[in-house]
Design a protein around this motif. Structure first.
Motif, PDB file in Angstrom:
ATOM      1  N   PRO A 182      48.652  35.173  71.759  1.00 46.31           N
ATOM      2  CA  PRO A 182      47.598  35.608  72.680  1.00 46.31           C
ATOM      3  C   PRO A 182      47.153  34.549  73.684  1.00 46.31           C
ATOM      4  CG  PRO A 182      47.121  36.412  70.479  1.00 46.31           C
ATOM      5  CD  PRO A 182      48.292  35.476  70.357  1.00 46.31           C
ATOM      6  N   SER A 183      47.261  33.247  73.352  1.00 45.19           N
ATOM      7  CA  SER A 183      46.825  32.197  74.281  1.00 45.19           C
ATOM      8  C   SER A 183      47.571  32.249  75.600  1.00 45.19           C
ATOM      9  CB  SER A 183      47.013  30.814  73.651  1.00 45.19           C
ATOM     10  OG  SER A 183      46.100  30.606  72.610  1.00 45.19           O
ATOM     11  N   TYR A 184      48.789  32.786  75.580  1.00 45.54           N
ATOM     12  CA  TYR A 184      49.608  32.805  76.780  1.00 45.54           C
ATOM     13  C   TYR A 184      49.712  34.198  77.397  1.00 45.54           C
ATOM     14  CZ  TYR A 184      51.020  28.184  75.097  1.00 45.54           C
ATOM     15  OH  TYR A 184      51.028  26.873  74.655  1.00 45.54           O
ATOM     16  N   TRP A 185      48.826  35.104  76.968  1.00 45.06           N
ATOM     17  CA  TRP A 185      48.800  36.426  77.577  1.00 45.06           C
ATOM     18  C   TRP A 185      48.295  36.331  79.012  1.00 45.06           C
ATOM     19  CZ3 TRP A 185      46.147  39.924  73.324  1.00 45.06           C
ATOM     20  CH2 TRP A 185      47.056  40.129  72.274  1.00 45.06           C
ATOM     21  N   GLY A 186      48.685  37.274  79.831  1.00 48.67           N
ATOM     22  CA  GLY A 186      48.176  37.360  81.194  1.00 48.67           C
ATOM     23  C   GLY A 186      48.494  36.116  81.993  1.00 48.67           C
ATOM     24  N   SER A 187      47.462  35.556  82.631  1.00 47.51           N
ATOM     25  CA  SER A 187      47.646  34.372  83.467  1.00 47.51           C
ATOM     26  C   SER A 187      47.641  33.080  82.670  1.00 47.51           C
ATOM     27  CB  SER A 187      46.548  34.312  84.533  1.00 47.51           C
ATOM     28  OG  SER A 187      45.261  34.254  83.919  1.00 47.51           O
ATOM     29  N   GLY A 188      47.329  33.162  81.364  1.00 50.30           N
ATOM     30  CA  GLY A 188      47.350  31.959  80.535  1.00 50.30           C
ATOM     31  C   GLY A 188      48.768  31.465  80.334  1.00 50.30           C
ATOM     32  N   GLY A 189      48.928  30.174  80.239  1.00 53.34           N
ATOM     33  CA  GLY A 189      50.258  29.594  80.059  1.00 53.34           C
ATOM     34  C   GLY A 189      50.167  28.289  79.308  1.00 53.34           C
ATOM     35  N   PRO A 190      51.309  27.722  78.940  1.00 53.91           N
ATOM     36  CA  PRO A 190      51.310  26.460  78.212  1.00 53.91           C
ATOM     37  C   PRO A 190      50.548  25.371  78.967  1.00 53.91           C
ATOM     38  CG  PRO A 190      53.504  27.444  78.231  1.00 53.91           C
ATOM     39  CD  PRO A 190      52.676  28.242  79.185  1.00 53.91           C
ATOM     40  N   GLN A 191      49.817  24.571  78.217  1.00 54.06           N
ATOM     41  CA  GLN A 191      49.062  23.459  78.773  1.00 54.06           C
ATOM     42  C   GLN A 191      49.656  22.140  78.304  1.00 54.06           C
ATOM     43  OE1 GLN A 191      46.411  24.186  80.976  1.00 54.06           O
ATOM     44  NE2 GLN A 191      47.314  26.231  80.698  1.00 54.06           N
ATOM     45  N   ARG A 192      49.398  21.066  79.044  1.00 55.71           N
ATOM     46  CA  ARG A 192      49.879  19.750  78.637  1.00 55.71           C
ATOM     47  C   ARG A 192      49.391  19.442  77.216  1.00 55.71           C
ATOM     48  NH1 ARG A 192      46.994  18.487  83.409  1.00 55.71           N
ATOM     49  NH2 ARG A 192      48.283  18.641  85.298  1.00 55.71           N
ATOM     50  N   THR A 252      45.910  20.859  70.041  1.00 56.42           N
ATOM     51  CA  THR A 252      46.388  20.152  71.226  1.00 56.42           C
ATOM     52  C   THR A 252      45.601  18.855  71.356  1.00 56.42           C
ATOM     53  OG1 THR A 252      46.968  22.207  72.364  1.00 56.42           O
ATOM     54  CG2 THR A 252      46.632  20.250  73.732  1.00 56.42           C
ATOM     55  N   PRO A 253      46.267  17.705  71.420  1.00 54.12           N
ATOM     56  CA  PRO A 253      45.547  16.426  71.493  1.00 54.12           C
ATOM     57  C   PRO A 253      44.829  16.269  72.835  1.00 54.12           C
ATOM     58  CG  PRO A 253      47.887  16.077  71.855  1.00 54.12           C
ATOM     59  CD  PRO A 253      47.736  17.518  71.460  1.00 54.12           C
ATOM     60  N   ASP A 254      43.848  15.362  72.846  1.00 50.50           N
ATOM     61  CA  ASP A 254      43.093  15.128  74.086  1.00 50.50           C
ATOM     62  C   ASP A 254      43.727  14.035  74.943  1.00 50.50           C
ATOM     63  OD1 ASP A 254      42.545  12.850  72.624  1.00 50.50           O
ATOM     64  OD2 ASP A 254      40.394  13.232  72.417  1.00 50.50           O
ATOM     65  N   ALA A 255      44.941  13.597  74.589  1.00 52.30           N
ATOM     66  CA  ALA A 255      45.581  12.497  75.311  1.00 52.30           C
ATOM     67  C   ALA A 255      45.844  12.831  76.776  1.00 52.30           C
ATOM     68  CB  ALA A 255      46.902  12.128  74.622  1.00 52.30           C
ATOM     69  N   PHE A 256      45.962  14.135  77.082  1.00 54.70           N
ATOM     70  CA  PHE A 256      46.285  14.539  78.451  1.00 54.70           C
ATOM     71  C   PHE A 256      45.038  14.934  79.253  1.00 54.70           C
ATOM     72  CE2 PHE A 256      50.103  15.070  75.964  1.00 54.70           C
ATOM     73  CZ  PHE A 256      51.130  14.731  76.823  1.00 54.70           C
ATOM     74  N   ASP A 257      43.865  14.782  78.675  1.00 60.61           N
ATOM     75  CA  ASP A 257      42.645  15.258  79.325  1.00 60.61           C
ATOM     76  C   ASP A 257      42.371  14.572  80.662  1.00 60.61           C
ATOM     77  OD1 ASP A 257      42.331  16.926  77.201  1.00 60.61           O
ATOM     78  OD2 ASP A 257      40.554  15.937  76.366  1.00 60.61           O
ATOM     79  N   ASP A 258      42.770  13.312  80.795  1.00 64.30           N
ATOM     80  CA  ASP A 258      42.488  12.565  82.024  1.00 64.30           C
ATOM     81  C   ASP A 258      43.553  12.713  83.101  1.00 64.30           C
ATOM     82  OD1 ASP A 258      40.114  11.620  80.937  1.00 64.30           O
ATOM     83  OD2 ASP A 258      41.068   9.847  80.068  1.00 64.30           O
ATOM     84  N   VAL A 259      44.590  13.477  82.801  1.00 63.46           N
ATOM     85  CA  VAL A 259      45.647  13.665  83.802  1.00 63.46           C
ATOM     86  C   VAL A 259      45.105  14.487  84.967  1.00 63.46           C
ATOM     87  CG1 VAL A 259      47.882  14.728  84.268  1.00 63.46           C
ATOM     88  CG2 VAL A 259      47.512  13.503  82.123  1.00 63.46           C
ATOM     89  N   PRO A 260      45.206  13.961  86.201  1.00 64.61           N
ATOM     90  CA  PRO A 260      44.684  14.724  87.343  1.00 64.61           C
ATOM     91  C   PRO A 260      45.609  15.883  87.701  1.00 64.61           C
ATOM     92  CG  PRO A 260      45.775  12.721  88.106  1.00 64.61           C
ATOM     93  CD  PRO A 260      45.785  12.664  86.589  1.00 64.61           C
ATOM     94  N   ASP A 261      45.066  16.822  88.431  1.00 66.16           N
ATOM     95  CA  ASP A 261      45.885  17.914  88.936  1.00 66.16           C
ATOM     96  C   ASP A 261      46.912  17.347  89.908  1.00 66.16           C
ATOM     97  OD1 ASP A 261      44.500  19.793  87.482  1.00 66.16           O
ATOM     98  OD2 ASP A 261      43.064  20.179  89.114  1.00 66.16           O
ATOM     99  N   PRO A 262      48.066  17.988  90.008  1.00 64.94           N
ATOM    100  CA  PRO A 262      49.071  17.497  90.963  1.00 64.94           C
ATOM    101  C   PRO A 262      48.553  17.579  92.390  1.00 64.94           C
ATOM    102  CG  PRO A 262      49.693  19.648  90.092  1.00 64.94           C
ATOM    103  CD  PRO A 262      48.540  19.180  89.267  1.00 64.94           C
TER     104      PRO A 262
END
Length: 255
Positions: free
Chosen positions: A70-80, A244-254
């Protein structure tokens, strides 16, 4: 009239169930259970097992994992940072990862989601659409959109020989000196947590001397993603939820 005669004339309180009716109810219950299992497998949760060492130390060979959809239903998709299960994008599976349940019963149960299956890959999402992944900074950390990511909490430490970075490739000359991206729309860039033993996106990059190499082979189409790993279910002694770890939380948007 004696009490014995009265008892014999009284109608029975419950009639015996005919064998045919009992069989019919059993078949209907079985069909309902199979249909329910198929619905759960198709839309909600599916079980898989870990066939290789590519996701150590968190997930080891023969671990049974649960994947939610369900996390990837609709517009949801894999996250870092998500650990995902996905279909082979083309030529990624090795002999171990392509293995399937052997017995006829196991294969039948796998079809309806009651037995863990193989034939898929399990990796961690490192980059999503638009991201640029670079290996590595002066501390050996993978960088996503220029931001170093501290992955020490989940990747396998390599001490013999000492690992110089968090993203080596088996090509030797390109170790710790490669980049990928921008990640095409509708795809993700994935890596195993056991960086020295994982046939992941970094392995499928086109090196400087590569011939007849398609640069898109390094990316996994989101349409091939089955779902996100949310639990290690077996063995019971190691069972836990997978976050999901928080290691990627500070990654800026492209940019």
């Amino acid at each position: 009239m004696t009490s014995t005669d009265a008892d014999s004339d009284a109608p029975p309180s419950k009639q015996k169930q005919s064998p045919f009716k009992a069989l019919r109810e059993t078949v209907l219950l079985l069909v309902f259970a199979i249909a329910l299992a198929l619905v759960v497998k198709t839309f909600f949760v599916q079980s898989f097992y870990i066939p290789s060492e590519s996701m150590e130390p968190g997930l080891i060979v023969n671990d049974r994992i649960l994947v939610e959809k369900p996390s990837y239903w609709g517009s949801g998709g894999p996250q870092r940072g998500d650990v995902i299960v996905f279909d082979d994008p083309g030529g990624w599976l090795n002999g171990l990862e392509s293995a399937q349940p052997m017995s006829l019963l196991a294969r039948g149960l796998a079809k309806i989601g009651l037995y863990p299956t193989g034939g898929h890959l399990v990796k961690r999402v490192v980059g999503v659409a638009g991201d640029t992944i670079t290996c590595c900074d002066d501390q050996g950390r993978i960088m996503v959109n220029g931001q170093p990511v501290d992955e020490d909490g989940f990747i396998r430490p390599q001490k013999d020989p000492p690992k110089s970075c968090d993203g080596p490739m088996p090509s030797g000359a390109m170790d710790c000196d490669w980049s990928a991206g921008p990640v095409p729309a509708g795809t993700v860039f994935v890596m195993g947590d056991n960086r020295s033993d994982s046939a992941d996106s970094s392995v499928h990059l086109c090196g400087p001397k590569a011939q007849n190499c398609d640069p898109n082979d390094a990316f996994v189409p989101v349409d091939d993603v089955v779902g996100k790993v949310f639990a290690l279910a077996w063995p019971l002694g190691r069972a836990h939820l997978v976050h999901t770890p928080d290691a990627f939380d500070d990654v800026p948007d492209p940019s």
